[in-house]
Design a protein around this motif. Structure first.
Motif, PDB file in Angstrom:
ATOM      1  N   LEU A 192      52.862  31.918   1.982  1.00  9.25           N
ATOM      2  CA  LEU A 192      51.745  31.105   2.451  1.00  9.25           C
ATOM      3  C   LEU A 192      52.326  30.185   3.510  1.00  9.25           C
ATOM      4  CD1 LEU A 192      49.893  30.117  -0.862  1.00  9.25           C
ATOM      5  CD2 LEU A 192      49.668  32.198   0.514  1.00  9.25           C
ATOM      6  N   GLY A 193      52.251  30.622   4.763  1.00 11.76           N
ATOM      7  CA  GLY A 193      52.967  29.949   5.833  1.00 11.76           C
ATOM      8  C   GLY A 193      52.065  29.377   6.898  1.00 11.76           C
ATOM      9  N   GLY A 194      52.695  28.646   7.804  1.00 10.72           N
ATOM     10  CA  GLY A 194      51.981  28.100   8.943  1.00 10.72           C
ATOM     11  C   GLY A 194      51.966  29.083  10.098  1.00 10.72           C
ATOM     12  N   SER A 195      51.362  28.644  11.187  1.00  9.93           N
ATOM     13  CA  SER A 195      51.299  29.472  12.387  1.00  9.93           C
ATOM     14  C   SER A 195      51.694  28.605  13.577  1.00  9.93           C
ATOM     15  CB  SER A 195      49.887  30.042  12.573  1.00  9.93           C
ATOM     16  OG  SER A 195      49.809  30.813  13.746  1.00  9.93           O
ATOM     17  N   GLY A 196      52.842  28.910  14.164  1.00  8.84           N
ATOM     18  CA  GLY A 196      53.334  28.103  15.274  1.00  8.84           C
ATOM     19  C   GLY A 196      53.833  26.746  14.819  1.00  8.84           C
ATOM     20  N   LYS A 197      53.730  25.745  15.684  1.00  5.54           N
ATOM     21  CA  LYS A 197      54.245  24.406  15.401  1.00  5.54           C
ATOM     22  C   LYS A 197      53.114  23.411  15.166  1.00  5.54           C
ATOM     23  CE  LYS A 197      57.857  22.976  17.636  1.00  5.54           C
ATOM     24  NZ  LYS A 197      58.773  22.567  18.730  1.00  5.54           N
ATOM     25  N   VAL A 198      51.976  23.918  14.725  1.00  2.00           N
ATOM     26  CA  VAL A 198      50.839  23.050  14.426  1.00  2.00           C
ATOM     27  C   VAL A 198      51.211  22.114  13.288  1.00  2.00           C
ATOM     28  CG1 VAL A 198      48.456  22.994  13.607  1.00  2.00           C
ATOM     29  CG2 VAL A 198      49.202  24.789  15.179  1.00  2.00           C
ATOM     30  N   THR A 199      50.820  20.839  13.386  1.00  2.88           N
ATOM     31  CA  THR A 199      51.047  19.882  12.316  1.00  2.88           C
ATOM     32  C   THR A 199      49.753  19.664  11.542  1.00  2.88           C
ATOM     33  OG1 THR A 199      50.587  18.042  13.821  1.00  2.88           O
ATOM     34  CG2 THR A 199      52.887  18.733  13.604  1.00  2.88           C
ATOM     35  N   GLY A 200      49.824  18.836  10.516  1.00  5.71           N
ATOM     36  CA  GLY A 200      48.641  18.596   9.701  1.00  5.71           C
ATOM     37  C   GLY A 200      48.359  19.753   8.766  1.00  5.71           C
ATOM     38  N   GLN A 201      47.082  19.998   8.462  1.00 10.58           N
ATOM     39  CA  GLN A 201      46.693  21.074   7.549  1.00 10.58           C
ATOM     40  C   GLN A 201      46.932  22.419   8.232  1.00 10.58           C
ATOM     41  OE1 GLN A 201      45.649  20.652   4.319  1.00 10.58           O
ATOM     42  NE2 GLN A 201      46.120  18.486   4.630  1.00 10.58           N
TER      43      GLN A 201
END
Length: 278
Positions: A192-201
């Motif tokens: 369950l990962g992020g996408s790119g360098k987006v911060t926050g939710q």
């Protein structure tokens, strides 16, 4: 909560705690059948009066390190339990989830003694409480140790409901802002990962009773609806509606979930219908 048929009770400890009473009976059975493990079973189970104490002991022994020894970890975990008695029910729910859903698990004592998925999840639960208390460095230390020992990397700020099973568990990665509902099952290699360098939710939000198959990757601030199924090996980049099956790379809606409670049945077959996306 129903128990599989077992022998009659041999003691009156935890009369109102059937899971703990059952674990003690299973521990006595191990003593009779595998005496070479006697000291291990006694120290981990039979020397304790409560399930929480047994969990703390087992985790502290596994996490023991010169940087933070078993005694210090055990005292810290005991203080967490005193501050949050809700964990008592959560641990029992997690154990019951493994016993109910894993066909290889025949006794409640097995996750407590041997299953790194349960150990990693329980370690996360203590780290999460420490994170909420502002003890972020200790929480991150536990995350690091758990990742090294159990090959499961759960950020202590992530939020999990109760009744969770991490089956096999190797390679599971859960990001900081992920949210997981009650009664979910994850197989090994789930991200369950992020996408790119987006911060926050930036991490997925998983509903209740969701089954995520081995090697599935869910990326970004997406939502997965209740009672849905993500097939093994899928890469999910968009929202998953409730009660649907997503499969493929990138994953698409391929039909309804094949049963009302995928996370409990662990059934991973795919049923196509006319609503499926091409």
């Amino acid at each position: 909560m129903s128990l599989k048929p077992r022998s009659a009770k041999s003691d009156q400890i935890a009369t109102h705690d059937p899971v703990w009473s059952q674990i003690r009976k299973e521990a006595e059975h191990i003593l009779n059948n595998e005496p070479s493990l006697g000291s291990f079973v006694y120290a981990t189970v039979l020397s304790h009066q409560r399930l929480e104490a047994a969990i703390i002991h087992r985790l502290a022994q596994r996490l023991d390190h010169s940087d933070a020894d078993a005694g210090h970890i055990a005292r810290t975990f005991a203080s967490v339990i005193r501050d949050n008695t809700d964990l008592n029910a959560v641990f029992r729910s997690d154990l019951a989830a493994v016993y109910d859903r894993d066909p290889a698990c025949e006794r409640y004592i097995e996750p407590l003694l041997y299953f790194k998925g349960f150990h990693a999840l329980a370690t996360y639960r203590f780290a999460h409480e420490l994170w909420k208390q502002g003890r972020k460095d200790f929480a991150l230390y536990l995350q690091s140790q758990s990742s090294k020992l159990f090959s499961v990397d759960i950020h202590p700020a992530a939020k999990f409901g109760k009744g969770i099973m991490l089956d096999h568990a190797t390679g599971i990665v859960i990001g900081e802002t992920a949210v997981i509902g009650d009664n979910c099952s994850f197989l090994h290699g789930v991200t369950l990962g992020g996408s790119g360098k987006v911060t926050g939710q930036r991490h997925p939000k998983i509903g209740t009773n969701v089954l995520i198959g081995a090697g599935a990757k869910l990326l970004g601030s997406i939502s997965v609806g209740d009672c849905s199924l993500v097939a093994a090996g899928s890469v999910v980049l968009e929202d998953v509606p409730a009660c649907r099956t997503f499969a493929g790379v990138p994953a698409k809606d391929v039909g309804p979930a094949n049963c009302p409670e995928p996370a409990r049945t662990m059934e991973q077959g795919i049923i196509s219908d006319t609503k499926s996306k091409k």
